[in-house]
Design a protein around this motif. Sequence first.
Motif, PDB file in Angstrom:
ATOM      1  N   ARG A  13       0.812  -1.222   0.000  1.00 47.15           N
ATOM      2  CA  ARG A  13       0.000   0.000   0.000  1.00 47.15           C
ATOM      3  C   ARG A  13       0.840   1.263   0.000  1.00 47.15           C
ATOM      4  O   ARG A  13       0.313   2.356  -0.206  1.00 47.15           O
ATOM      5  CB  ARG A  13      -0.941  -0.002   1.207  1.00 47.15           C
ATOM      6  CG  ARG A  13      -2.120  -0.930   1.062  1.00 47.15           C
ATOM      7  CD  ARG A  13      -2.890  -1.085   2.354  1.00 47.15           C
ATOM      8  NE  ARG A  13      -2.161  -1.916   3.293  1.00 47.15           N
ATOM      9  CZ  ARG A  13      -2.575  -2.180   4.531  1.00 47.15           C
ATOM     10  NH1 ARG A  13      -3.699  -1.653   4.964  1.00 47.15           N
ATOM     11  NH2 ARG A  13      -1.871  -2.966   5.324  1.00 47.15           N
ATOM     12  N   GLY A  14       2.122   1.138   0.236  1.00 43.69           N
ATOM     13  CA  GLY A  14       2.991   2.308   0.213  1.00 43.69           C
ATOM     14  C   GLY A  14       3.789   2.460   1.486  1.00 43.69           C
ATOM     15  O   GLY A  14       4.186   1.477   2.127  1.00 43.69           O
ATOM     16  N   PHE A 116      -1.119   6.070   8.799  1.00 47.09           N
ATOM     17  CA  PHE A 116      -1.787   5.704   7.554  1.00 47.09           C
ATOM     18  C   PHE A 116      -0.715   5.490   6.485  1.00 47.09           C
ATOM     19  O   PHE A 116       0.485   5.636   6.743  1.00 47.09           O
ATOM     20  CB  PHE A 116      -2.792   6.786   7.127  1.00 47.09           C
ATOM     21  CG  PHE A 116      -2.217   8.182   7.022  1.00 47.09           C
ATOM     22  CD1 PHE A 116      -1.831   8.708   5.802  1.00 47.09           C
ATOM     23  CD2 PHE A 116      -2.080   8.969   8.164  1.00 47.09           C
ATOM     24  CE1 PHE A 116      -1.307   9.983   5.706  1.00 47.09           C
ATOM     25  CE2 PHE A 116      -1.556  10.255   8.082  1.00 47.09           C
ATOM     26  CZ  PHE A 116      -1.172  10.768   6.842  1.00 47.09           C
ATOM     27  N   TRP A 117      -1.153   5.112   5.269  1.00 43.77           N
ATOM     28  CA  TRP A 117      -0.237   4.779   4.178  1.00 43.77           C
ATOM     29  C   TRP A 117      -0.374   5.804   3.061  1.00 43.77           C
ATOM     30  O   TRP A 117      -1.477   6.241   2.726  1.00 43.77           O
ATOM     31  CB  TRP A 117      -0.554   3.389   3.617  1.00 43.77           C
ATOM     32  CG  TRP A 117      -0.679   2.335   4.670  1.00 43.77           C
ATOM     33  CD1 TRP A 117      -1.826   1.957   5.317  1.00 43.77           C
ATOM     34  CD2 TRP A 117       0.373   1.551   5.226  1.00 43.77           C
ATOM     35  NE1 TRP A 117      -1.546   0.972   6.236  1.00 43.77           N
ATOM     36  CE2 TRP A 117      -0.210   0.701   6.205  1.00 43.77           C
ATOM     37  CE3 TRP A 117       1.738   1.465   4.990  1.00 43.77           C
ATOM     38  CZ2 TRP A 117       0.533  -0.205   6.932  1.00 43.77           C
ATOM     39  CZ3 TRP A 117       2.492   0.555   5.725  1.00 43.77           C
ATOM     40  CH2 TRP A 117       1.890  -0.256   6.683  1.00 43.77           C
ATOM     41  N   ILE A 118       0.738   6.169   2.447  1.00 44.97           N
ATOM     42  CA  ILE A 118       0.689   7.011   1.256  1.00 44.97           C
ATOM     43  C   ILE A 118       1.654   6.442   0.215  1.00 44.97           C
ATOM     44  O   ILE A 118       2.592   5.706   0.546  1.00 44.97           O
ATOM     45  CB  ILE A 118       1.039   8.488   1.551  1.00 44.97           C
ATOM     46  CG1 ILE A 118       2.477   8.627   2.068  1.00 44.97           C
ATOM     47  CG2 ILE A 118       0.051   9.094   2.518  1.00 44.97           C
ATOM     48  CD1 ILE A 118       2.921  10.079   2.179  1.00 44.97           C
ATOM     49  N   ASP A 119       1.404   6.782  -1.047  1.00 46.76           N
ATOM     50  CA  ASP A 119       2.302   6.297  -2.086  1.00 46.76           C
ATOM     51  C   ASP A 119       3.608   7.081  -2.045  1.00 46.76           C
ATOM     52  O   ASP A 119       3.699   8.160  -1.458  1.00 46.76           O
ATOM     53  CB  ASP A 119       1.640   6.383  -3.465  1.00 46.76           C
ATOM     54  CG  ASP A 119       1.277   7.818  -3.848  1.00 46.76           C
ATOM     55  OD1 ASP A 119       2.201   8.609  -4.130  1.00 46.76           O
ATOM     56  OD2 ASP A 119       0.079   8.148  -3.850  1.00 46.76           O
ATOM     57  N   MET A 134      15.823   9.657   1.301  1.00 45.14           N
ATOM     58  CA  MET A 134      16.302   8.313   0.966  1.00 45.14           C
ATOM     59  C   MET A 134      15.227   7.450   0.308  1.00 45.14           C
ATOM     60  O   MET A 134      15.420   6.249   0.114  1.00 45.14           O
ATOM     61  CB  MET A 134      16.817   7.603   2.230  1.00 45.14           C
ATOM     62  CG  MET A 134      18.020   8.252   2.864  1.00 45.14           C
ATOM     63  SD  MET A 134      19.518   7.996   1.900  1.00 45.14           S
ATOM     64  CE  MET A 134      20.651   9.130   2.725  1.00 45.14           C
ATOM     65  N   LEU A 135      14.095   8.035  -0.053  1.00 47.97           N
ATOM     66  CA  LEU A 135      13.011   7.240  -0.638  1.00 47.97           C
ATOM     67  C   LEU A 135      13.426   6.566  -1.936  1.00 47.97           C
ATOM     68  O   LEU A 135      12.955   5.464  -2.259  1.00 47.97           O
ATOM     69  CB  LEU A 135      11.791   8.122  -0.880  1.00 47.97           C
ATOM     70  CG  LEU A 135      11.025   8.565   0.367  1.00 47.97           C
ATOM     71  CD1 LEU A 135       9.961   9.584  -0.008  1.00 47.97           C
ATOM     72  CD2 LEU A 135      10.398   7.375   1.089  1.00 47.97           C
ATOM     73  N   ILE A 141       7.922  -1.207  -4.524  1.00 47.61           N
ATOM     74  CA  ILE A 141       6.961  -1.595  -3.496  1.00 47.61           C
ATOM     75  C   ILE A 141       5.688  -2.127  -4.129  1.00 47.61           C
ATOM     76  O   ILE A 141       5.010  -1.416  -4.878  1.00 47.61           O
ATOM     77  CB  ILE A 141       6.635  -0.399  -2.578  1.00 47.61           C
ATOM     78  CG1 ILE A 141       7.885   0.018  -1.808  1.00 47.61           C
ATOM     79  CG2 ILE A 141       5.513  -0.739  -1.615  1.00 47.61           C
ATOM     80  CD1 ILE A 141       7.708   1.282  -0.999  1.00 47.61           C
ATOM     81  N   GLY A 142       5.374  -3.364  -3.847  1.00 45.96           N
ATOM     82  CA  GLY A 142       4.078  -3.910  -4.182  1.00 45.96           C
ATOM     83  C   GLY A 142       3.704  -3.838  -5.645  1.00 45.96           C
ATOM     84  O   GLY A 142       2.606  -3.411  -5.980  1.00 45.96           O
TER      85      GLY A 142
END
Length: 285
Positions: A13-14, A116-119, A134-135, A141-142
Amino acid sequence: MIEKALVYGTTSRGLLVFDEPDFREIPIQVPGGTVEAGEQVIDAARREFGEETGLLDRTGFRLLGDSHRTFERDGLHHDLHRTYFHLPLEEDLPDGWHHFETTPSGGGAPILFRFFWIDIASARARLDLGSGEMLDRLPPIGSYDLVLAESAADQSAYHRIRRTVLFEARGRFDYIHDEPEEIKEQNLSLIFKLDGQAIGTVRLDQKSDAKAIVRLVAIAPNFQRRRHGTALLERVERLALSLGIRDLLVHSAPEAVGFYQKLGFSPFEFEAGNFKSVQLHKTIQ
């Protein structure tokens, strides 16, 4: 020198982030905090992640890198050293939750955090004080794919997962690779992949009147109970819609009925016979 340890927790989900509902002016953040005197940075990452999220005793932290920067506060210049870790998380975590940080670094009363999750694209734009630096070092991901099982490798994985999950795990050893239904043109044998790895199977049998039967859904044992089954069915729906299908039918094992009902399926008898399964359907649009 101020030492910080930050954690990028991820699922399909991020990225896991949080804000502070009682302090709306504070931008979203990732879990992490100050490395205490004499503490190893990896130990600080584990401690801070657990204290802030409530997700204790996690393992699998992987070093991403570190950075140095200076900033000014109260007329003084400070050196900030941040070390970043990646932590893959289990897929069955909630879409969001609240947790109190009971030991804020500045002291005082517990602080409410909302997780919560974010992209990743949103995270790059929204993370506070450059903490998204560092992203780009995170692995993909997924990345899911639902494709026809055409290559020899995909065919092998397709039959291995089905045989293991739907037959041998149920005490059956009569699996047939080349049964007639597998070679019908309207029956699509599909392999479900996560980041290129085969983790599931499904067959979509196209019928008349914009209907199709979803058959032989299976998720490999090591990937079960991580919401991959939900992701698989979501992609089956998208494929079905692209083929002009508007009604999905399924023969569900009794123990799986709850799973399908959560996805919007309801009881509907579409085939006569002495079946041990529960027949369900879902209208899609």
